[in-house]
Design an enzyme around this catalytic site. Structure first.
Site: not given
Ligand code: NAD
Length: 234
Positions: A60, A93, A95, A110, A203
């Site tokens: 990652r 996130n 990232d 987190h 979304l």
């Molecule tokens: P989640 O994956 O549970 O939910 C993501 C949400 O974003 C969903 O409801 C989805 O419908 C929505 N979504 C998807 N694409 C979208 C877009 N283009 N625009 C707007 N909305 C969109 O994620 P979460 O609620 O952040 O919880 C999960 C945990 O996952 C967090 O604690 C985090 O630490 C970790 N995580 C982080 C990353 C990262 O750092 N980018 C990536 C994956 C997971």
């Protein structure tokens, strides 16, 4: 009206980074990048299979070099630079796309991929490369470095600061988060209880949609710049 709000708390989740090419948490099949969440996101997993957990976060971390902030990260950074009132961006996130876009008033509740935590002395340090299990802590020398990621069952960072900001917020905005992971999923109720207006940009409807005064459905890359433009114009 939203534009009268002086004090804003923004919560972001994996959905804000989806258009940058980072997979969300529970994609198709309920897996995160092909792994069950319990296998890579718990203290038990780290204890039982450190090789797998370290390899997962190494991958990652390395993947960050291949992605860029998108229009939603840039819009929030612009809000941060130009908003005269209080603002706190709380991200779930791990990232670094908010800071690469230029956001400053930011908390990673987190943890961060580009940080290491010493399980022996508690030191945090910036970490950009691979982190083999048993890496030595530069602060205390113990072979106890782990990814600085808050696993399920562990206490998220900066909760005092976040609770204080939620308690005085005029506006709470949740972006790209499923509302499935606590305590972040409860922030909307805390903010609303304290008198804030609450807005969800996602979304699809999240688990906590009913708690928001308003939900706007769509991709963060278009919804967030539109919302920020309206806030700064008001
Ligand atoms: P989640 O994956 O549970 O939910 C993501 C949400 O974003 C969903 O409801 C989805 O419908 C929505 N979504 C998807 N694409 C979208 C877009 N283009 N625009 C707007 N909305 C969109 O994620 P979460 O609620 O952040 O919880 C999960 C945990 O996952 C967090 O604690 C985090 O630490 C970790 N995580 C982080 C990353 C990262 O750092 N980018 C990536 C994956 C997971």
């Amino acid at each position: 009206m939203m534009q009268d709000s002086r004090s804003i708390v923004v919560l972001t989740g994996a959905g804000i980074s989806a258009e940058s090419g980072i997979a969300t948490f529970r994609g198709p099949g309920g897996l995160w990048e092909g792994h069950r969440v319990e296998d890579v996101c718990t203290p038990e997993a780290l204890a039982h299979d450190p090789e797998l957990v370290h390899r997962f976060y190494d991958a990652r971390r390395a993947a960050l070099a291949r992605v860029e902030p998108n229009a939603a990260h840039h819009a929030l950074a612009r809000l941060d630079a130009e908003w005269g009132g209080d603002l706190l961006i709380v991200t779930q996130n791990v990232d670094d796309l908010h800071e690469r876009a230029g956001a400053k008033r930011l908390l990673h509740m987190h943890g961060e991929l580009q940080s290491a935590l010493c399980a022996a002395c508690g030191a945090h340090m910036r970490w950009l490369g691979a982190m083999p299990p048993g890496s030595a802590c530069p602060a205390c020398g113990a072979a106890a470095l782990r990814p600085d990621i808050v696993f399920f069952g562990e206490m998220p960072y900066a909760m005092d600061t976040i609770e204080r900001a939620l308690g005085t917020a005029d506006l709470f905005v949740s972006i790209g988060t499923s509302g499935a992971v606590y305590p972040a999923a409860g922030f909307v109720q805390g903010a609303r209880h304290a008198g804030a207006r609450t807005l969800e940009l996602n979304l699809e409807r999240s688990a906590g949609s009913a708690f928001f005064h308003e939900t706007r459905l769509g991709a963060a890359g278009s919804l967030v710049p539109h919302w920020v433009d309206a806030m700064l114009a008001g």
